[in-house]
Design a protein around this motif. Structure first.
Motif, PDB file in Angstrom:
ATOM      1  N   ALA A   1       0.821  -1.218   0.000  1.00  0.00           N
ATOM      2  CA  ALA A   1       0.000   0.000   0.000  1.00  0.00           C
ATOM      3  C   ALA A   1       0.853   1.265   0.000  1.00  0.00           C
ATOM      4  CB  ALA A   1      -0.934  -0.011   1.206  1.00  0.00           C
ATOM      5  N   ILE A   2       2.001   1.221   0.680  1.00  0.00           N
ATOM      6  CA  ILE A   2       2.859   2.422   0.748  1.00  0.00           C
ATOM      7  C   ILE A   2       3.414   2.764  -0.635  1.00  0.00           C
ATOM      8  CG2 ILE A   2       5.035   3.308   1.640  1.00  0.00           C
ATOM      9  CD1 ILE A   2       4.432   1.908   4.263  1.00  0.00           C
TER      10      ILE A   2
ATOM     11  N   HIS B   1       3.634   9.889   7.322  1.00  0.00           N
ATOM     12  CA  HIS B   1       3.029  10.452   8.540  1.00  0.00           C
ATOM     13  C   HIS B   1       1.515  10.604   8.396  1.00  0.00           C
ATOM     14  CE1 HIS B   1       2.602  12.831  12.201  1.00  0.00           C
ATOM     15  NE2 HIS B   1       1.866  13.697  11.490  1.00  0.00           N
ATOM     16  N   ASN B   2       1.084  11.322   7.346  1.00  0.00           N
ATOM     17  CA  ASN B   2      -0.340  11.649   7.230  1.00  0.00           C
ATOM     18  C   ASN B   2      -1.197  10.416   6.952  1.00  0.00           C
ATOM     19  OD1 ASN B   2       0.519  14.222   7.596  1.00  0.00           O
ATOM     20  ND2 ASN B   2      -0.066  14.999   5.579  1.00  0.00           N
ATOM     21  N   ASN B   3      -0.682   9.479   6.165  1.00  0.00           N
ATOM     22  CA  ASN B   3      -1.516   8.333   5.760  1.00  0.00           C
ATOM     23  C   ASN B   3      -1.218   7.041   6.520  1.00  0.00           C
ATOM     24  OD1 ASN B   3      -3.266   9.004   3.171  1.00  0.00           O
ATOM     25  ND2 ASN B   3      -1.340  10.134   2.970  1.00  0.00           N
ATOM     26  N   PHE B   4      -0.001   6.884   7.017  1.00  0.00           N
ATOM     27  CA  PHE B   4       0.321   5.625   7.697  1.00  0.00           C
ATOM     28  C   PHE B   4       0.759   5.817   9.144  1.00  0.00           C
ATOM     29  CE2 PHE B   4       0.450   4.439   3.252  1.00  0.00           C
ATOM     30  CZ  PHE B   4      -0.200   3.209   3.255  1.00  0.00           C
ATOM     31  N   GLY B   5       0.704   7.053   9.638  1.00  0.00           N
ATOM     32  CA  GLY B   5       0.896   7.299  11.051  1.00  0.00           C
ATOM     33  C   GLY B   5       2.309   7.201  11.563  1.00  0.00           C
ATOM     34  N   TYR B   6       3.321   7.242  10.699  1.00  0.00           N
ATOM     35  CA  TYR B   6       4.721   7.190  11.165  1.00  0.00           C
ATOM     36  C   TYR B   6       5.062   8.507  11.882  1.00  0.00           C
ATOM     37  CZ  TYR B   6       5.891   2.997   8.424  1.00  0.00           C
ATOM     38  OH  TYR B   6       5.972   1.718   7.917  1.00  0.00           O
ATOM     39  N   ASN B   7       5.771   8.422  12.968  1.00  0.00           N
ATOM     40  CA  ASN B   7       6.200   9.613  13.712  1.00  0.00           C
ATOM     41  C   ASN B   7       7.594  10.025  13.205  1.00  0.00           C
ATOM     42  OD1 ASN B   7       6.428  11.694  15.560  1.00  0.00           O
ATOM     43  ND2 ASN B   7       7.025  10.329  17.254  1.00  0.00           N
TER      44      ASN B   7
END
Length: 423
Positions: free
Chosen positions: A313-314, A347-353
């Motif tokens: 998906a990424i 960050h925006n779509n998969f929540g990585y910090n």
């Protein structure tokens, strides 16, 4: 002893009649002595009931009855009654007991027990005398019970002793399969509900399908993942015989007795493909250092990237951004700068910090050698960043004039870029 005493009294009276003419005794008393219902008239000089009985060798035991009381003084015309106790077996509503009685008849015994209901059934007849050998008495008192049979419930009063005797008296016939609750030997009591269930067993024959089975064979000329029916399966059939138990007209259970296959099923044969399609050739992307020939946003290249990353998906989200504009400071969704593109996806779509700037993003991940690079790893330097998408390619927001494009990863490796794995 007790029976011989009665005979002795009768003999003594006869002797007195023959030998006692003219001889009278002073202070004599005329009494009647009744022993077990047999009266005898006596003239005695005994003073009390006790001395009268003693003079005639009549012994009274703990279970015998004397009237009037033994200490009573005799007087003319008095009747002295002696009743010998007898041990009897008495069964009342199925409950047996042994008791002592001075009753002379079955009816007298029942009176002594307080069993005076005219609805009683008694065996033997109440007029039957109680002899020295005793007698077995059976008494059934009236009970209010109900019978449920053949779809009807009947309440009635009965003196039958058991469930079985009541059903027989009512003409309720039973066969060997029928069920009776409680069982036939159960003594009747007030409020008892008797249930008769009619049980029948029949045989039933039915036809049922025999499902076909499936066999798979390999077909090397058929594409992998494809199937093709070679022989269509057909269900067979069989006859089954069942033993069916019916209770009051409703099926209770069934047991399989036998089965015979009347039509064999046809096995379904399926061909399973194993042929692997030739891999799609990678599009040509110039790996030189010339920016004019090193970059592309062609749809064929994007399609290739998707084909080598199925289910990723990424990577597929990065591929969807190819062709969008480069705007400094933008983080999507319609325009990006280089680090804005990475921030938008991870960050925006998969929540990585992750940080916002290119070098900080690369430094926040695990550093990876170029030999171990995998799709999704970022390729970065102090002022620029992109993502590796496999096949020797990377996607990045390049310049305001180029926008988001696909480039050769090798060109950036040659420039000294680093590799990091986020997460």
């Amino acid at each position: 002893m007790k029976n011989s005493a009665i005979a002795w009294i009768a003999g003594a009276i006869a002797f007195a009649s023959l030998a006692g003419i003219g001889a009278t005794s002073a202070a004599t008393t005329d009494v009647t002595l009744v022993v077990n219902g047999q009266p005898t008239a006596l003239r005695t000089n005994s003073g009390t009931v006790t001395s009268l009985l003693s003079s005639h060798d009549i012994t009274v035991g703990a279970h015998d009855a004397v009237s009037p009381a033994p200490s009573t003084h005799l007087s003319d015309g008095m009747t002295v009654t002696v009743l010998y106790g007898r041990q009897l077996d008495v069964t009342i509503d199925g409950n047996s007991q042994e008791l002592w009685t001075v009753g002379t008849t079955v009816g007298g015994v029942l009176d002594d027990l307080g069993l005076t209901d005219p609805g009683l059934t008694v065996t033997p007849d109440p007029s039957t005398p109680i002899t020295g050998d005793g007698v077995a008495i059976v008494v059934n008192t009236p009970k209010l019970v109900s019978i449920t049979a053949d779809g009807q419930t009947t309440s009635l009063q009965t003196t039958s002793g058991t469930v079985g005797s009541l059903l027989a008296a009512r003409g309720v016939t039973l066969d060997s399969n029928d069920r009776v609750s409680p069982d036939l030997a159960t003594p009747l009591v007030d409020g008892l509900n008797i249930v008769v269930q009619r049980v029948t067993t029949t045989q039933e024959t039915v036809t049922v399908p025999v499902p076909f089975t499936t066999q798979q064979v390999v077909n090397a000329s058929l594409a992998k993942g494809k199937t093709q029916i070679q022989t269509q399966g057909v269900n067979g059939s069989k006859n089954q015989t069942w033993s069916v138990t019916m209770v009051d007209g409703d099926e209770e259970s069934r047991t399989l007795v036998s089965e015979t296959v009347t039509k064999q099923p046809v096995t379904q044969v399926e061909q399973v493909g194993t042929k692997v399609a030739a891999p799609r050739p990678a599009p040509t992307v110039n790996t030189g250092n010339s920016a004019a020939t090193n970059n592309t946003n062609s749809s064929s290249v994007v399609a290739y990237i998707r084909s080598i990353n199925p289910g990723n998906a990424i990577i597929n989200l990065f591929a969807s951004q190819v062709g969008k504009a480069y705007v400094y400071g933008a983080t999507g969704p319609n325009a990006f700068d280089c680090s804005g593109l990475i921030y938008y996806v991870y960050h925006n779509n998969f929540g990585y910090n992750i940080p916002r700037t290119a070098y900080a993003q690369g430094q926040s991940g695990t550093q990876i050698a170029w030999a171990n690079i995998q799709p999704g790893d970022v390729i970065y330097s102090t002022g620029h960043i992109g993502v590796y998408v496999g096949g020797g390619l990377m996607i990045h927001a390049a310049t305001p004039g180029q926008g988001v494009i696909v480039s050769s990863a090798a060109a950036y490796q040659a420039r000294g870029y680093h590799v990091a794995r986020l997460g």
